[in-house]
Enzyme design. Sequence first.
Site, PDB file in Angstrom:
ATOM      1  N   SER A  59      42.980  42.180  38.332  1.00 42.78           N
ATOM      2  CA  SER A  59      43.306  43.661  38.417  1.00 42.78           C
ATOM      3  C   SER A  59      44.353  43.680  39.834  1.00 42.78           C
ATOM      4  CB  SER A  59      41.960  44.379  38.942  1.00 42.78           C
ATOM      5  OG  SER A  59      41.443  43.849  40.255  1.00 42.78           O
ATOM      6  N   LYS A  96      41.185  45.936  46.153  1.00 46.25           N
ATOM      7  CA  LYS A  96      42.213  47.004  45.817  1.00 46.25           C
ATOM      8  C   LYS A  96      43.039  47.348  46.751  1.00 46.25           C
ATOM      9  CE  LYS A  96      40.238  47.104  41.502  1.00 46.25           C
ATOM     10  NZ  LYS A  96      39.423  45.953  41.743  1.00 46.25           N
TER      11      LYS A  96
END
Lengths: 140, 419
Positions: A59, A96
């Site tokens: 990701s 993230k």
Amino acid sequence: MRVHDVEKRTNLAVPLMAAPVAAGFPSPAEEHEDRPLDFNELLVKNPASTFAVKAQGDSMVGAGIHDGDICVVDRSLKPVDGSVIVALVNGEFTMKRLRMKAGRVWLKPENSNYPDIPITEGTEFEIWGVIPKSVRMHTA
Amino acid sequence: MMVGLVDCNNFYVSCERLFQPQLRGRPVVVLSNNDGCAVARSEEAKQLGVKMGAPWHLHRAAWKQAGVTVRSSNYALYGDLSNRVMSILRMLTPGIEVYSIDEAFIDFGGMGGREEQVARELRATILQWTGIPVSIGIVPTKTLAKVANRSAKKVPVSGGVRVLLTDEVQQQVLSKLEVEDIWGVATRLGRRLRALGIATAADMRNAAPEALRKEGGVVLERIGRELRGERCLQLDDATRSAKSIMASRSFGRPVTERSELEQAVASFVSRAAEKLRRQHLTAGTVTTFIHTSPFRPTDRQYGASALVRLCVASSNTPKLIQAALQALREIYRPGFRYVKAGILLDAFEPAGEEQTHLWAGGDSENERGLMATMDRVNRIWGRGTLNMAACGVRNGWSMRAEHLSPRYTTRWQDLLHVA
């Protein structure tokens, strides 16, 4: 039995040499010696607040963080818009990019296959630490 | 001159929760070495009535039913986080005395009235940097610091920082503290003091120093003075070296064979000797002890210890192992089920200043070099990478740790995975 006379000794100050006086030529580098490169110095600014975690999945490939990379997490760094962070979202760890804009907060994966994670009032959200650096092993 | 006592709240549980957020808000119990009994409890576990020291094997079913999560002691993790907390204190205060793995006294000297603010900043910094919540008590003396910290944890409004400055506030807190709960007062002494009408810390504070000295000597008199705010105890230098080093373990299962005891004893000596060398000390005596389990009434009981004096004090692992095994040979009796063994290194002398004899010198240059190399390798590659053959390879006796969490901060293979 023969007793030797007690010998009187004197203390002579010997000048301290930077280079040993042994045979051979003194190294021309002697005067310019430095400590070897220290990877801790490069990666860890604050040892008391620095942890390491392992990246899992793809990701964050857009940020250059690949599966299995080791990420340096510094809990003393202040997270700002654009920081790569380790966060707890509803009790789960995630890695993230933090985005804060016009009163809105969201977590942005660096991979178009993944959706943004909006942080709203109902989200249980905590920033665990900021990732200033990551390390990739190209061979085992 | 003010003193503070920093105390990590439910420290072992806090360490576990840092990397396992699913444990937050839930009852958690950390078990002692060998998964014996409760040594740390979360607030939720305390509220469920889990007592300190409660044996796991007796409460296993009940705790499970109550939803309690248990963890084995992960001392690699706790030790690392403790070092981080202590290093922050060292960095941000004029002086510290590490009191235990989760407590330290700090010097607030020269902060003239800003102590409370500094304490709050310290607390916030430690929480932010390490994830460990702490309480801080601020008072004039070490003994009062202990008292203050108890109340910091019990009074939620104080926000983890408690200043016991005014006489009224001190009187109020001290009158609620039972005399036996004062740091340094044991139960038996407490009973004698109660007979004299000294039932609380406030009573003791108000008692005449002479009366205290008569009952408990200078030590008790000092405690009384400290409660009044007179500083009698200084912060000890954190680098103070140990008086003796002990290494012992309860075994995962009873051990009967001498060879297994020998391996256990050798590995205890290895660990203790490494500690000894880290403090640049040598040991003059080695004591070995073994015993059976008093909790197995059907077993025949036996316990013994023996001391071996070295010709010249040493920090050399093979020499110390040899001495410990010699002691073991003296005390070992076959046919018993041993559950615990240990060794004690004592009679320390600074390395390089050992008393030598005509026939025996201290550790040689080569011996020292070998040990230094072994310590370095073990520091870099992990404990036990290089070991004495006497310690054995597969240890059937090694301790039980069935609920051990990963060593997140000390082993590369144990890192937290984050997606």
